[in-house]
Design a protein around this motif. Structure first.
Motif, PDB file in Angstrom:
ATOM      1  N   UNK A  18      -4.807   6.915   1.405  1.00 55.51           N
ATOM      2  CA  UNK A  18      -4.137   5.716   1.928  1.00 55.51           C
ATOM      3  C   UNK A  18      -2.888   5.388   1.123  1.00 55.51           C
ATOM      4  N   UNK A  19      -2.976   5.490  -0.204  1.00 58.09           N
ATOM      5  CA  UNK A  19      -1.829   5.192  -1.070  1.00 58.09           C
ATOM      6  C   UNK A  19      -0.674   6.167  -0.799  1.00 58.09           C
ATOM      7  N   UNK A  20      -1.004   7.432  -0.673  1.00 57.98           N
ATOM      8  CA  UNK A  20       0.017   8.455  -0.421  1.00 57.98           C
ATOM      9  C   UNK A  20       0.651   8.225   0.945  1.00 57.98           C
ATOM     10  N   UNK A  21      -0.184   7.948   1.931  1.00 61.04           N
ATOM     11  CA  UNK A  21       0.320   7.706   3.288  1.00 61.04           C
ATOM     12  C   UNK A  21       1.223   6.471   3.327  1.00 61.04           C
ATOM     13  N   UNK A  22       0.835   5.433   2.616  1.00 61.77           N
ATOM     14  CA  UNK A  22       1.641   4.208   2.575  1.00 61.77           C
ATOM     15  C   UNK A  22       3.011   4.488   1.967  1.00 61.77           C
ATOM     16  N   UNK A  23       3.047   5.311   0.924  1.00 62.76           N
ATOM     17  CA  UNK A  23       4.335   5.631   0.307  1.00 62.76           C
ATOM     18  C   UNK A  23       5.178   6.494   1.254  1.00 62.76           C
ATOM     19  N   UNK A  24       4.555   7.468   1.884  1.00 66.01           N
ATOM     20  CA  UNK A  24       5.290   8.364   2.779  1.00 66.01           C
ATOM     21  C   UNK A  24       5.787   7.658   4.037  1.00 66.01           C
ATOM     22  N   UNK A  25       5.116   6.588   4.445  1.00 67.14           N
ATOM     23  CA  UNK A  25       5.472   5.879   5.671  1.00 67.14           C
ATOM     24  C   UNK A  25       6.172   4.553   5.401  1.00 67.14           C
ATOM     25  N   UNK A  26       6.800   4.421   4.260  1.00 65.22           N
ATOM     26  CA  UNK A  26       7.511   3.173   3.962  1.00 65.22           C
ATOM     27  C   UNK A  26       8.686   3.033   4.933  1.00 65.22           C
ATOM     28  N   UNK A  34      20.181   2.990   0.418  1.00 63.30           N
ATOM     29  CA  UNK A  34      19.271   4.130   0.347  1.00 63.30           C
ATOM     30  C   UNK A  34      18.256   3.849  -0.752  1.00 63.30           C
ATOM     31  N   UNK A  35      17.145   4.540  -0.666  1.00 65.63           N
ATOM     32  CA  UNK A  35      16.107   4.361  -1.669  1.00 65.63           C
ATOM     33  C   UNK A  35      16.526   5.021  -2.976  1.00 65.63           C
ATOM     34  N   UNK A  36      16.168   4.392  -4.073  1.00 67.49           N
ATOM     35  CA  UNK A  36      16.316   5.049  -5.368  1.00 67.49           C
ATOM     36  C   UNK A  36      15.160   6.039  -5.488  1.00 67.49           C
ATOM     37  N   UNK A  37      15.432   7.179  -6.039  1.00 67.26           N
ATOM     38  CA  UNK A  37      14.373   8.166  -6.200  1.00 67.26           C
ATOM     39  C   UNK A  37      13.382   7.696  -7.263  1.00 67.26           C
TER      40      UNK A  37
END
Length: 100
Positions: A18-26, A34-37
């Protein structure tokens, strides 16, 4: 409950997913931004940002065998301990409900 036991728990895999999916689907950044890396982005680039990759890499980090930069090691340990705390809370809630 030990960390080793928590990592082997099925709920750990589920909550980590869930945590990984939440980050990938932000959500996409606003136009013109743009997002900072983050260290997570570097882990994604290396192919480690998966449930199995995080688990295996955490074991290496815990055994001081990882060759990753400190920021990535810290990101992995922070993520694992955050998910582990969620698992412990979930199991404690289950025990309380089972006693009722």
């Amino acid at each position: 409950m030990k960390v080793k036991d928590i990592i082997k728990d099925d709920k750990f895999n589920e909550f980590l997913g869930y945590e990984i999916e939440a980050y990938n689907n932000r959500p996409a950044p606003q136009e013109g931004y743009r997002y900072r890396r983050t260290p997570y982005d570097a882990l994604k680039d290396a192919g480690i940002f998966t449930v199995e990759g995080i688990r295996e890499t955490f074991i290496k980090v815990a055994n001081l065998e990882s060759g990753l930069p400190k920021s990535q090691r810290d990101a992995i340990t922070g993520l694992v301990f955050r998910v582990a705390q969620t698992v412990v809370n979930y199991r404690a809630k289950q025990e309380v409900e089972a006693k009722k």
